[in-house]
Motif scaffolding. Structure first.
Motif, short mmCIF file in Angstrom:
data_model
loop_
_atom_site.label_atom_id
_atom_site.label_comp_id
_atom_site.label_asym_id
_atom_site.label_seq_id
_atom_site.Cartn_x
_atom_site.Cartn_y
_atom_site.Cartn_z
N LEU A 308 0.82 -1.20 0.00
CA LEU A 308 0.00 0.00 0.00
C LEU A 308 0.86 1.26 0.00
CD1 LEU A 308 -2.81 1.14 -0.02
CD2 LEU A 308 -2.83 1.05 2.48
N THR A 309 1.98 1.25 0.75
CA THR A 309 2.87 2.40 0.77
C THR A 309 3.42 2.69 -0.63
OG1 THR A 309 3.50 2.01 3.07
CG2 THR A 309 5.01 3.33 1.73
N ARG A 310 3.87 1.64 -1.31
CA ARG A 310 4.43 1.82 -2.66
C ARG A 310 3.34 2.20 -3.66
NH1 ARG A 310 9.38 -2.23 -3.94
NH2 ARG A 310 10.33 -2.34 -1.88
N ALA A 311 2.16 1.61 -3.50
CA ALA A 311 1.06 1.92 -4.42
C ALA A 311 0.63 3.38 -4.27
CB ALA A 311 -0.12 0.99 -4.18
N LYS A 312 0.54 3.87 -3.07
CA LYS A 312 0.16 5.27 -2.83
C LYS A 312 1.20 6.21 -3.44
CE LYS A 312 -2.72 4.74 1.32
NZ LYS A 312 -3.94 5.37 0.79
N LYS A 313 2.45 5.84 -3.35
CA LYS A 313 3.51 6.66 -3.95
C LYS A 313 3.37 6.67 -5.47
CE LYS A 313 8.56 7.08 -4.18
NZ LYS A 313 9.86 6.47 -3.74
N ALA A 314 3.02 5.53 -6.05
CA ALA A 314 2.90 5.45 -7.52
C ALA A 314 1.72 6.26 -8.03
CB ALA A 314 2.76 3.99 -7.94
N VAL A 315 0.57 6.17 -7.35
CA VAL A 315 -0.60 6.88 -7.86
C VAL A 315 -0.51 8.39 -7.64
CG1 VAL A 315 -2.09 4.87 -7.58
CG2 VAL A 315 -1.98 6.58 -5.74
N LEU A 398 -5.98 2.25 -20.49
CA LEU A 398 -5.04 2.20 -19.38
C LEU A 398 -5.14 3.42 -18.49
CD1 LEU A 398 -1.80 0.60 -20.89
CD2 LEU A 398 -3.36 -0.37 -19.22
N ARG A 399 -5.32 4.59 -19.09
CA ARG A 399 -5.47 5.80 -18.28
C ARG A 399 -6.74 5.69 -17.41
NH1 ARG A 399 -3.13 10.73 -19.05
NH2 ARG A 399 -2.50 10.07 -21.14
N GLY A 400 -7.82 5.20 -18.02
CA GLY A 400 -9.06 5.06 -17.27
C GLY A 400 -8.92 4.08 -16.12
N LEU A 401 -8.30 2.93 -16.38
CA LEU A 401 -8.12 1.93 -15.32
C LEU A 401 -7.17 2.43 -14.25
CD1 LEU A 401 -8.00 -1.32 -17.49
CD2 LEU A 401 -9.75 -0.70 -15.81
N TRP A 402 -6.15 3.18 -14.65
CA TRP A 402 -5.22 3.76 -13.66
C TRP A 402 -5.97 4.71 -12.72
CZ3 TRP A 402 -0.40 2.69 -12.04
CH2 TRP A 402 0.23 3.62 -11.24
N ARG A 403 -6.90 5.47 -13.25
CA ARG A 403 -7.66 6.40 -12.42
C ARG A 403 -8.55 5.65 -11.42
NH1 ARG A 403 -9.33 11.10 -16.89
NH2 ARG A 403 -7.20 11.90 -17.16
N VAL A 404 -9.12 4.53 -11.86
CA VAL A 404 -9.90 3.70 -10.94
C VAL A 404 -8.98 3.13 -9.86
CG1 VAL A 404 -11.42 1.70 -10.73
CG2 VAL A 404 -11.54 3.13 -12.77
N TYR A 405 -7.81 2.66 -10.29
CA TYR A 405 -6.80 2.13 -9.36
C TYR A 405 -6.40 3.20 -8.36
CZ TYR A 405 -2.08 0.36 -8.07
OH TYR A 405 -0.95 -0.06 -7.40
N LYS A 406 -6.15 4.40 -8.82
CA LYS A 406 -5.74 5.51 -7.97
C LYS A 406 -6.78 5.76 -6.87
CE LYS A 406 -4.87 10.54 -8.29
NZ LYS A 406 -3.47 10.63 -7.80
N LYS A 407 -8.04 5.79 -7.24
CA LYS A 407 -9.10 6.03 -6.26
C LYS A 407 -9.18 4.89 -5.26
CE LYS A 407 -12.05 8.85 -9.28
NZ LYS A 407 -13.33 8.90 -10.05
N ASP A 408 -9.02 3.66 -5.75
CA ASP A 408 -9.08 2.51 -4.86
C ASP A 408 -7.93 2.54 -3.86
OD1 ASP A 408 -10.40 0.11 -4.11
OD2 ASP A 408 -8.90 -1.09 -5.16
N VAL A 409 -6.74 2.84 -4.34
CA VAL A 409 -5.56 2.89 -3.46
C VAL A 409 -5.67 4.04 -2.46
CG1 VAL A 409 -3.08 3.39 -3.42
CG2 VAL A 409 -4.00 1.76 -5.08
N SER A 411 -8.19 5.38 -1.16
CA SER A 411 -9.23 5.19 -0.14
C SER A 411 -8.94 4.00 0.78
CB SER A 411 -10.59 4.97 -0.80
OG SER A 411 -10.61 3.77 -1.56
N GLU A 412 -7.88 3.26 0.48
CA GLU A 412 -7.59 2.04 1.23
C GLU A 412 -6.77 2.32 2.48
OE1 GLU A 412 -5.71 -2.43 0.46
OE2 GLU A 412 -5.66 -0.92 -1.13
N GLN A 413 -7.12 1.64 3.53
CA GLN A 413 -6.36 1.71 4.78
C GLN A 413 -6.04 0.29 5.23
OE1 GLN A 413 -5.39 4.58 6.22
NE2 GLN A 413 -6.46 5.82 4.69
N ILE A 414 -4.79 0.07 5.61
CA ILE A 414 -4.37 -1.25 6.07
C ILE A 414 -3.59 -1.09 7.36
CG2 ILE A 414 -2.87 -3.23 5.65
CD1 ILE A 414 -3.54 -3.06 2.75
N SER A 415 -3.93 -1.90 8.33
CA SER A 415 -3.16 -1.92 9.58
C SER A 415 -2.68 -3.33 9.81
CB SER A 415 -4.02 -1.46 10.75
OG SER A 415 -5.17 -2.27 10.88
N GLU A 416 -1.41 -3.47 10.12
CA GLU A 416 -0.85 -4.80 10.35
C GLU A 416 -0.44 -4.93 11.81
OE1 GLU A 416 0.95 -6.64 6.36
OE2 GLU A 416 2.27 -5.27 7.41
#
Length: 416
Positions: A308-315, A398-409, A411-416
């Motif tokens: 999630l940390t890396r994904a948030k940085k990418a989006v 791809l741009r459209g799917l990336w935007r969906v991915y961006k919103k999903d990432v 809004s996501e919260q993960i606690s370990e």
């Protein structure tokens, strides 16, 4: 016509009916949609869950020859990895006949799965069965490590060799703590795990290795953690002593996660088979290095917090980066985890996406691109079409799917 299809299905295929009406009521999911017909749901023969990949497999009962052309696919509603409900159509695609007798659903909550069958009537229209809750079928969902235990159980194994320049050192001891002594059993199991994530079965065009030499050496480059190379019939996988040295003060669980993750990444390279245009650099690097990190993630080689940390940085990157010709023009073409995690995320629409993505390099004879592969795989997926249209990207998938991915990432919260 719908009643005729119902009669054939009932007599010839032994299909079963499940819940009528609105199966989503009170579950926080979308309501039932119009268009449910008299057609019956395709019966599940067995249900399996792959805990490593977090994929549920629903295997259909044998299909009568006279009905095969009428059964188009399956609409599945389930909870995605990020905890959100999703409905997607997984169609039976002649380009990927390996997936005809089952579907794969990428979820960590198999009990959330609801599905219905999609048929074609005599007028060529799509019609749907009633919905069925998987938990109401009375089937035991069995856990299985698909690659080692089923799809690549009997795959050809190379002749194994080992080269260690640091025997008896703390770094070597840590390395062997993870991979075992000798490491052959570990590498065999990991290779089968990677193949199970990348390909449908042993009939797919994975690479048969003749000899594998497992190196534990210095890479002589501070930026290189590990690499794959080869000479003649020998494939070499090198795990760098320098990278393991940095893990000496880490908790053993963290060190094991990192070393295993690196092995998954490098073993993916040994199994990659493609006919990519070498001049198409960013797409090539996305396929090769992004794909290796996709495999690593799918096989459990990253923690959820790290993902999630890396994904948030990418989006957070700009969608267009053309100012620097040395950078990928878009973040979804950045090699390693930016594109890799995006590739793994696309399994939400089709749990076999990563397998189909690898196979697409065999189907697209020339000019393979990330976009061409995605268009091929999602050609009949109405959920993907609706999602990219909602992002005003109907002609830029791809741009459209990336935007969906961006919103999903985001809004996501993960606690370990």
């Amino acid at each position: 016509m719908k009643k005729t299809l119902y009669i054939f299905a009932l007599v010839l295929w032994g299909l079963v009916a499940c819940d009528d009406g609105d199966p989503f009521n009170g579950q926080g999911m979308r309501p039932s949609v119009p268009g449910v017909s008299d057609a019956q749901i395709v019966e599940v023969e067995k249900a399996q869950y792959e805990p490593t990949y977090k994929e549920l497999y629903l295997h259909w009962k044998p299909v009568a020859e006279e009905l095969k052309a009428s059964f188009l696919g399956t609409e599945v509603t389930f909870t995605t990895y990020s905890g959100k409900p999703l409905t997607t159509n997984i169609m039976r695609d002649k380009n990927f006949p390996q997936g005809y007798e089952r579907i794969a659903v990428a979820t960590n909550d198999p009990s959330s799965v609801i599905y219905r069958s999609i048929w074609r009537n005599e007028d060529g229209e799509q019609i749907f069965s009633d919905y069925c809750k998987l938990k109401d079928l009375g089937l035991e969902i069995k856990n299985v490590n698909v690659g080692p235990e089923e799809t690549f159980k009997t795959m050809h194994m190379p002749e194994w060799k080992e080269t260690n320049d640091f025997t008896g050192t703390p770094e070597s001891d840590l390395y062997y703590n993870v991979v075992g002594t000798p490491p052959y059993g570990y590498y065999e199991n990991s290779l089968k795990t990677v193949c199970g994530a990348m390909w449908f079965n042993e009939n797919d065009p994975y690479r048969e290795l003749v000899e594998m030499d497992c190196w534990f050496k210095k890479t002589n480059d501070a930026g290189i953690v590990a690499y794959v190379t080869g000479s003649g019939n020998t494939t070499i996988i090198c795990i760098g002593q320098e990278a393991v040295h940095k893990l000496l003060t880490s908790p053993i669980g963290d060190a094991r996660q990192e070393i295993s993750g690196v092995c998954y990444h490098e073993l993916t390279h040994t199994m990659q088979v493609n006919n990519l245009n070498a001049g198409d650099d960013f797409n090539k690097y996305c396929f090769v290095e992004g794909g290796a990190d996709a495999s690593r993630l799918i096989c459990g080689g990253f923690t959820e917090s790290e993902r999630l940390t890396r994904a948030k940085k990418a989006v957070a990157l700009a969608e267009d980066q053309t100012a620097d010709p040395k950078k990928a023009p878009h973040p979804w073409l950045e090699q390693y985890d930016p594109s890799g995690f995006f590739i793994a995320w696309l399994r939400r629409y089709d749990g076999d996406f990563w397998r189909k993505f690898n196979y697409s390099s065999q189907l697209i004879a020339s000019g393979w691109t990330f976009e061409a592969a995605v268009k091929l795989i999602f050609a009949d997926n109405t959920t993907v079409a609706a999602d990219i249209e909602a992002e005003n990207c109907k002609s830029d998938i791809l741009r459209g799917l990336w935007r969906v991915y961006k919103k999903d990432v985001e809004s996501e919260q993960i606690s370990e």
